[in-house]
Design a protein around this motif. Structure first.
Motif, PDB file in Angstrom:
ATOM      1  N   ILE A 163      44.980  37.053  55.452  1.00  0.00           N
ATOM      2  CA  ILE A 163      45.385  37.210  54.057  1.00  0.00           C
ATOM      3  C   ILE A 163      44.461  38.263  53.468  1.00  0.00           C
ATOM      4  N   ARG A 164      45.011  39.443  53.230  1.00  0.00           N
ATOM      5  CA  ARG A 164      44.215  40.604  52.805  1.00  0.00           C
ATOM      6  C   ARG A 164      44.042  40.692  51.296  1.00  0.00           C
ATOM      7  N   ALA A 165      45.032  40.256  50.521  1.00  0.00           N
ATOM      8  CA  ALA A 165      44.923  40.404  49.067  1.00  0.00           C
ATOM      9  C   ALA A 165      45.829  39.411  48.357  1.00  0.00           C
ATOM     10  N   ILE A 166      45.388  39.001  47.180  1.00  0.00           N
ATOM     11  CA  ILE A 166      46.191  38.141  46.311  1.00  0.00           C
ATOM     12  C   ILE A 166      46.160  38.701  44.890  1.00  0.00           C
ATOM     13  N   LYS A 167      47.160  38.327  44.122  1.00  0.00           N
ATOM     14  CA  LYS A 167      47.170  38.624  42.687  1.00  0.00           C
ATOM     15  C   LYS A 167      46.768  37.336  41.982  1.00  0.00           C
ATOM     16  N   PRO A 168      45.610  37.313  41.286  1.00  0.00           N
ATOM     17  CA  PRO A 168      45.130  36.078  40.658  1.00  0.00           C
ATOM     18  C   PRO A 168      46.151  35.471  39.695  1.00  0.00           C
ATOM     19  N   VAL A 169      46.258  34.144  39.748  1.00  0.00           N
ATOM     20  CA  VAL A 169      47.157  33.408  38.869  1.00  0.00           C
ATOM     21  C   VAL A 169      46.384  32.379  38.052  1.00  0.00           C
ATOM     22  N   GLN A 170      45.538  31.615  38.714  1.00  0.00           N
ATOM     23  CA  GLN A 170      44.852  30.499  38.066  1.00  0.00           C
ATOM     24  C   GLN A 170      43.363  30.549  38.408  1.00  0.00           C
ATOM     25  N   GLY A 171      42.518  30.214  37.430  1.00  0.00           N
ATOM     26  CA  GLY A 171      41.077  30.196  37.659  1.00  0.00           C
ATOM     27  C   GLY A 171      40.434  31.562  37.547  1.00  0.00           C
ATOM     28  N   LEU A 172      41.046  32.445  36.793  1.00  0.00           N
ATOM     29  CA  LEU A 172      40.583  33.827  36.681  1.00  0.00           C
ATOM     30  C   LEU A 172      39.134  33.924  36.211  1.00  0.00           C
ATOM     31  N   ASP A 173      38.751  33.145  35.210  1.00  0.00           N
ATOM     32  CA  ASP A 173      37.370  33.196  34.698  1.00  0.00           C
ATOM     33  C   ASP A 173      36.355  32.872  35.786  1.00  0.00           C
ATOM     34  N   HIS A 174      36.671  31.874  36.604  1.00  0.00           N
ATOM     35  CA  HIS A 174      35.765  31.491  37.694  1.00  0.00           C
ATOM     36  C   HIS A 174      35.744  32.550  38.794  1.00  0.00           C
ATOM     37  N   MET A 175      36.888  33.173  39.050  1.00  0.00           N
ATOM     38  CA  MET A 175      36.934  34.242  40.057  1.00  0.00           C
ATOM     39  C   MET A 175      36.058  35.406  39.618  1.00  0.00           C
ATOM     40  N   ILE A 176      36.131  35.757  38.353  1.00  0.00           N
ATOM     41  CA  ILE A 176      35.303  36.843  37.809  1.00  0.00           C
ATOM     42  C   ILE A 176      33.828  36.501  37.974  1.00  0.00           C
ATOM     43  N   LYS A 177      33.477  35.259  37.658  1.00  0.00           N
ATOM     44  CA  LYS A 177      32.080  34.816  37.793  1.00  0.00           C
ATOM     45  C   LYS A 177      31.639  34.833  39.264  1.00  0.00           C
ATOM     46  N   ASN A 178      32.477  34.353  40.150  1.00  0.00           N
ATOM     47  CA  ASN A 178      32.146  34.322  41.581  1.00  0.00           C
ATOM     48  C   ASN A 178      31.969  35.720  42.161  1.00  0.00           C
ATOM     49  N   ARG A 179      32.757  36.666  41.685  1.00  0.00           N
ATOM     50  CA  ARG A 179      32.694  38.040  42.193  1.00  0.00           C
ATOM     51  C   ARG A 179      31.748  38.934  41.394  1.00  0.00           C
ATOM     52  N   LYS A 180      31.340  38.462  40.203  1.00  0.00           N
ATOM     53  CA  LYS A 180      30.491  39.280  39.320  1.00  0.00           C
ATOM     54  C   LYS A 180      31.161  40.633  39.067  1.00  0.00           C
ATOM     55  N   ASN A 181      32.468  40.569  38.799  1.00  0.00           N
ATOM     56  CA  ASN A 181      33.270  41.771  38.583  1.00  0.00           C
ATOM     57  C   ASN A 181      34.374  41.440  37.584  1.00  0.00           C
ATOM     58  N   ASN A 184      41.448  42.273  45.810  1.00  0.00           N
ATOM     59  CA  ASN A 184      42.253  43.269  46.518  1.00  0.00           C
ATOM     60  C   ASN A 184      41.687  43.627  47.885  1.00  0.00           C
ATOM     61  N   GLY A 185      41.087  42.685  48.544  1.00  0.00           N
ATOM     62  CA  GLY A 185      40.572  42.849  49.899  1.00  0.00           C
ATOM     63  C   GLY A 185      40.240  41.488  50.458  1.00  0.00           C
ATOM     64  N   PRO A 186      40.230  41.349  51.789  1.00  0.00           N
ATOM     65  CA  PRO A 186      40.028  40.025  52.383  1.00  0.00           C
ATOM     66  C   PRO A 186      38.684  39.379  52.049  1.00  0.00           C
ATOM     67  N   ALA A 187      37.610  40.161  52.001  1.00  0.00           N
ATOM     68  CA  ALA A 187      36.302  39.603  51.654  1.00  0.00           C
ATOM     69  C   ALA A 187      36.214  39.333  50.149  1.00  0.00           C
ATOM     70  N   LYS A 188      36.842  40.170  49.365  1.00  0.00           N
ATOM     71  CA  LYS A 188      36.826  39.974  47.908  1.00  0.00           C
ATOM     72  C   LYS A 188      37.533  38.677  47.528  1.00  0.00           C
ATOM     73  N   LEU A 189      38.669  38.406  48.154  1.00  0.00           N
ATOM     74  CA  LEU A 189      39.391  37.182  47.790  1.00  0.00           C
ATOM     75  C   LEU A 189      38.646  35.933  48.250  1.00  0.00           C
ATOM     76  N   THR A 190      37.969  35.985  49.404  1.00  0.00           N
ATOM     77  CA  THR A 190      37.203  34.800  49.821  1.00  0.00           C
ATOM     78  C   THR A 190      35.998  34.582  48.913  1.00  0.00           C
ATOM     79  N   GLN A 191      35.384  35.648  48.423  1.00  0.00           N
ATOM     80  CA  GLN A 191      34.286  35.497  47.455  1.00  0.00           C
ATOM     81  C   GLN A 191      34.812  34.903  46.157  1.00  0.00           C
ATOM     82  N   ALA A 192      35.927  35.430  45.662  1.00  0.00           N
ATOM     83  CA  ALA A 192      36.495  34.953  44.397  1.00  0.00           C
ATOM     84  C   ALA A 192      36.900  33.491  44.465  1.00  0.00           C
ATOM     85  N   LEU A 193      37.402  33.053  45.628  1.00  0.00           N
ATOM     86  CA  LEU A 193      37.879  31.679  45.796  1.00  0.00           C
ATOM     87  C   LEU A 193      36.848  30.763  46.458  1.00  0.00           C
ATOM     88  N   LYS A 194      35.667  31.292  46.731  1.00  0.00           N
ATOM     89  CA  LYS A 194      34.609  30.538  47.405  1.00  0.00           C
ATOM     90  C   LYS A 194      35.092  29.922  48.716  1.00  0.00           C
TER      91      LYS A 194
END
Length: 185
Positions: free
Chosen positions: A100-118, A126-136
């Motif tokens: 799974i290379r990329a997702i379009k965020p739907v739910q938990g956006l604030d936490h994804m931003i915090k997890n990625r610091k972006n 928009n990348g496989p490592a970015k999505l795993t960081q965002a979703l922990k």
């Protein structure tokens, strides 16, 4: 949200990679739910795919690819990132998984931003490592059953989007296979 059934993953890995587009990747952490629409995938099969982790046979790292379909295959790469795959294959192959290379965020956006610091939404997942960081998603999710509502699963939705295919990204072998699939949302 209803998880995809195991039989969904019991098809050719390339077909599963296409059919996962538009589905929802869901991550539960306690009371928090993170989710996103899968917009990019890559198929990795077995002995016909020199870019696959399974190409040279089973190892401790890739054994999930040889196991039950519908489970998560999470691996560590470049000494710092995780990537998440769904184990998928038919009876013609001993191993297979869909990255799974990329997702379009739907739910938990604030936490994804915090997890990625972006704060740039277009660069959040928009990348496989970015999505795993965002979703922990870490090695702790290795082998999780994606067909059950749990800490990680993929939910069924309608998929009526035009699919685009191209060469897989970041590989040296198997460049002849156009097994990278995307949709535009």
């Amino acid at each position: 949200m209803r998880p995809l059934p195991r039989k969904f993953y019991s098809d050719d890995t390339v077909d599963v990679a296409k059919n996962l587009l538009g589905k929802i990747l869901v991550r539960q952490i306690g009371e928090k739910t993170f989710s996103g629409i899968i917009i990019e995938t890559e198929a990795y099969r077995f002995n016909d795919d020199p870019a696959s982790h399974a190409f040279r046979g089973m190892t401790e790292r890739n054994k999930a690819m040889f196991g039950e379909v519908g489970r998560a295959y999470v691996y560590f790469t470049y000494g710092m990132y995780y990537c998440v795959n769904a184990v998928a294959r038919n009876d013609n192959y001993d191993a297979g998984a869909v990255l799974i290379r990329a997702i379009k965020p739907v739910q938990g956006l604030d936490h994804m931003i915090k997890n990625r610091k972006n704060k740039k939404i277009e660069e959040l997942t928009n990348g496989p490592a970015k999505l795993t960081q965002a979703l922990k998603i870490t090695k702790k999710q290795y082998g999780v059953d994606l067909t059950k509502k749990s800490e990680l699963f993929i939910s069924d939705t309608q998929n009526d989007c035009k699919v685009y295919s191209s060469h897989r990204i970041g590989i040296r072998n198997g460049l002849d296979k156009k097994w990278n699939f995307k949709i535009n949302l």
